[in-house]
Design a protein around this motif. Structure first.
Motif, short mmCIF file in Angstrom:
data_model
loop_
_atom_site.label_atom_id
_atom_site.label_comp_id
_atom_site.label_asym_id
_atom_site.label_seq_id
_atom_site.Cartn_x
_atom_site.Cartn_y
_atom_site.Cartn_z
N GLY A 20 2.09 -7.17 -11.89
CA GLY A 20 0.98 -7.38 -10.95
C GLY A 20 1.08 -7.59 -9.30
O GLY A 20 -0.01 -7.70 -9.07
N THR A 21 2.11 -7.19 -9.09
CA THR A 21 1.74 -7.55 -6.83
C THR A 21 1.39 -6.23 -6.33
O THR A 21 1.06 -6.36 -5.50
CB THR A 21 3.18 -7.39 -6.73
OG1 THR A 21 4.23 -6.53 -7.14
CG2 THR A 21 3.64 -9.43 -7.09
N GLY A 22 1.10 -4.50 -7.06
CA GLY A 22 1.11 -3.89 -6.52
C GLY A 22 1.60 -2.24 -6.16
O GLY A 22 1.63 -1.87 -5.29
N LYS A 23 2.76 -3.32 -6.89
CA LYS A 23 3.95 -1.65 -6.54
C LYS A 23 3.59 -0.71 -6.84
O LYS A 23 3.97 -0.16 -5.97
CB LYS A 23 5.55 -2.00 -7.18
CG LYS A 23 6.18 -3.56 -7.13
CD LYS A 23 7.35 -3.86 -8.10
CE LYS A 23 6.66 -3.59 -9.61
NZ LYS A 23 6.29 -4.92 -10.11
N SER A 24 3.16 -0.40 -8.16
CA SER A 24 2.17 1.05 -8.42
C SER A 24 1.63 1.51 -7.21
O SER A 24 1.27 2.48 -6.90
CB SER A 24 2.38 1.23 -10.04
OG SER A 24 2.96 1.10 -10.28
N THR A 25 0.47 0.62 -7.10
CA THR A 25 -1.08 0.60 -6.73
C THR A 25 0.30 1.00 -5.15
O THR A 25 -0.45 2.42 -4.43
CB THR A 25 -1.61 -0.30 -5.67
OG1 THR A 25 -2.18 -0.19 -7.52
CG2 THR A 25 -3.05 -0.22 -5.12
N TRP A 26 1.19 0.50 -4.20
CA TRP A 26 1.69 0.38 -2.75
C TRP A 26 1.92 2.40 -3.05
O TRP A 26 1.95 2.76 -2.35
CB TRP A 26 2.06 0.30 -2.73
CG TRP A 26 2.72 -0.13 -0.90
CD1 TRP A 26 2.57 -0.78 0.01
CD2 TRP A 26 4.35 0.15 -1.39
NE1 TRP A 26 3.50 -0.26 0.76
CE2 TRP A 26 4.68 -0.13 0.37
CE3 TRP A 26 5.42 1.21 -1.79
CZ2 TRP A 26 5.90 0.56 0.95
CZ3 TRP A 26 6.70 1.39 -1.21
CH2 TRP A 26 7.05 1.23 -0.11
N LEU A 27 2.82 2.48 -3.83
CA LEU A 27 3.56 3.36 -4.23
C LEU A 27 2.30 5.02 -4.02
O LEU A 27 2.81 5.62 -3.24
CB LEU A 27 4.29 4.02 -5.24
CG LEU A 27 5.77 2.80 -4.80
CD1 LEU A 27 6.70 2.88 -6.32
CD2 LEU A 27 6.63 3.51 -4.21
N ARG A 28 1.71 4.65 -4.98
CA ARG A 28 0.74 5.66 -4.44
C ARG A 28 0.44 6.41 -3.58
O ARG A 28 0.00 7.56 -3.38
CB ARG A 28 -0.56 6.14 -5.90
CG ARG A 28 -0.51 5.50 -7.52
CD ARG A 28 -1.31 5.84 -8.17
NE ARG A 28 -2.10 4.48 -7.97
CZ ARG A 28 -1.96 3.37 -9.47
NH1 ARG A 28 -0.48 3.86 -10.24
NH2 ARG A 28 -2.86 2.71 -8.72
N ALA A 29 -0.12 5.37 -2.64
CA ALA A 29 -0.92 5.51 -1.60
C ALA A 29 0.43 5.81 0.01
O ALA A 29 0.10 6.60 0.30
CB ALA A 29 -1.40 4.06 -0.95
N GLN A 30 1.68 5.38 -0.39
CA GLN A 30 2.52 5.85 0.45
C GLN A 30 3.35 6.85 0.11
O GLN A 30 3.80 7.46 1.36
CB GLN A 30 4.00 4.92 0.34
CG GLN A 30 3.11 3.44 0.79
CD GLN A 30 3.72 2.94 2.19
OE1 GLN A 30 4.30 3.91 2.98
NE2 GLN A 30 2.67 2.70 3.04
N LEU A 31 3.01 7.31 -0.58
CA LEU A 31 4.46 8.76 -1.39
C LEU A 31 3.25 9.53 -2.58
O LEU A 31 3.14 9.90 -3.71
CB LEU A 31 5.05 8.26 -2.59
CG LEU A 31 6.29 7.28 -1.83
CD1 LEU A 31 7.16 7.32 -2.27
CD2 LEU A 31 6.92 8.35 -0.73
N PRO A 32 2.30 10.45 -1.51
CA PRO A 32 0.91 10.90 -2.17
C PRO A 32 1.57 12.35 -2.29
O PRO A 32 2.52 13.19 -1.86
CB PRO A 32 -0.31 11.26 -1.19
CG PRO A 32 0.57 10.77 0.02
CD PRO A 32 1.08 9.85 -0.35
N GLY A 33 1.54 12.74 -4.40
CA GLY A 33 2.09 13.95 -4.29
C GLY A 33 3.27 14.60 -5.22
O GLY A 33 3.91 14.75 -5.36
N ALA A 34 4.16 12.49 -5.06
CA ALA A 34 5.22 12.00 -5.52
C ALA A 34 5.13 13.03 -7.20
O ALA A 34 4.03 12.85 -7.77
CB ALA A 34 5.60 11.10 -5.46
#
Length: 383
Positions: A20-34
């Motif tokens: 719930g700290t936002g890891k997945s949301t942050w990764l989606r923003a940082q690594l689009p297309g991963a």
């Protein structure tokens, strides 16, 4: 989305943080297309745990410069052997591996990539990430998890935190087979929550929870390994006075602590607001030290005679001492612990309180919490 202070590593990394700290949301923003592999669904976890070689087959079809994200990697730790092979033998270096628990990875002696992936942590939202806009009193009660901060009402925040405690801290912990007796773990959680921020007496908590002492030790390990809490060690600089040695246990978020202690249903102890303020301040300090890559150590200082300072940061001979006071008016006795510490060593000293006046008292800076946090994130406190 809130802009996060965590800088993305350029090569492979682990990203740990409570759910719930936002890891997945942050990764989606940082690594689009991963290329994303999400192990949270049970069927995906079972599929990759039974056939870890599936990962190799998938990654070998991708360009070497494409990022591969494996979410909740602790649910299928055998995948790390495949990641190691792909990095060493096939030249795929861009892996982002998230986890909300390090317990299975440590207990299972999983391959942690032998230093080939750096470790980063994600915390609940910081004052800097929120633009210093959320009132401190709301953060003390409801915490700084993104879902809590963005909820539309206090009732919604309370519902979210209740669900977080009952669903995650109970059902998820049991589902991962981290504890055998959920009833005793629930009793321990309630007692450990009310004892948060105090010097931890394992025997006393075991007695109050009706749980064996060794079991309580194991439960604390579960909370640390699942990133729900952390130990704050006592600073013992071998000064002219004798210091205490027992560590204190702090929860990662004051809102989660508030819910775990049952404080939404029953009147909390008289000093509870001070406990929440300490937890929130430690969250900000830990986040700043990690995100800004500040070298040094955090702890607390106390003597058997009762002198105590909530937080001390030190690096070599440099020390910063911080006292948190849940009060709107500064009183000279708020410096009692700082005065005792300063009689033994040199340190920059601060009192953080809920008033609105900035003062200097015998060299100690007395700062409203909003002012302190702005200066902390500007690198003016322990930068």
């Amino acid at each position: 989305m809130f802009p996060r202070d965590l800088a993305r590593p350029k090569s492979a990394f682990f990203l740990f943080g409570p759910r719930g700290t936002g890891k997945s949301t942050w990764l989606r923003a940082q690594l689009p297309g991963a290329h994303l592999i999400n192990l949270l669904p049970a069927d995906a976890m079972l599929r990759y745990e039974r056939e870890p070689e599936r990962l190799r087959s998938e990654v070998l079809t991708l360009p070497r410069d494409r990022w591969v994200v494996i979410d909740e990697v602790q649910r299928a730790p055998r995948l790390l052997d495949e990641v190691h092979y792909l990095m060493e033998e096939e030249g795929h270096k861009k892996f982002a591996l998230t986890g909300s628990s390090a317990r299975k990875l440590k207990r299972g002696a999983a391959n942690l990539l032998a230093g080939r992936a750096v470790v980063r942590n994600m915390f609940p939202l910081t004052a800097h990430e929120m633009g210093f806009d959320v009132p401190a009193r709301r953060l003390l009660k409801f915490g700084a998890l993104p879902m809590s901060v963005t909820a539309g009402s206090d009732d919604s925040r309370e519902d979210f935190l209740r669900a977080y405690v009952t669903t995650y801290l109970a059902e998820e912990v049991k589902a991962e087979a981290l504890v055998r007796d959920l009833g005793s773990f629930g009793r321990f959680l309630a007692v450990a929550a009310l004892a948060a921020g105090q010097r931890t007496n394992i025997s006393s908590i075991a007695r109050d929870a009706g749980v064996p002492r060794d079991t309580v030790r194991g439960y604390f390990e579960v909370l640390v390994d699942t990133l729900i809490g952390t130990w704050l060690e006592a600073h013992r600089p071998r000064a002219r006075v004798k210091e205490v040695a027992l560590p204190k246990f702090y929860w990662f978020d004051p809102g989660v602590l508030h819910a775990a202690a049952g404080a939404f249903d029953q009147p909390p102890p008289a000093d509870w607001q001070g406990v929440l303020l300490e937890h929130y301040l430690l969250h900000e300090l830990r986040s700043y030290v990690h995100y800004a890559n500040v070298r040094g150590s955090l702890g607390y200082w106390a003597t058997p005679s009762g002198s105590e300072v909530d937080f001390v940061f030190w690096r070599g001979q440099r020390m910063v001492a911080i006292e948190a006071k849940h009060a709107k008016t500064f009183r000279p006795e708020h410096r009692k612990g700082l005065v005792a510490l300063l009689s033994t060593t040199k340190a920059s000293s601060y009192v953080v309180y809920l008033g609105d006046r900035e003062l200097t008292v015998d060299g100690t800076r007395v700062l409203p919490i909003a002012t302190f946090l702005r200066r902390l994130w500007a690198g003016q406190i322990i930068g």
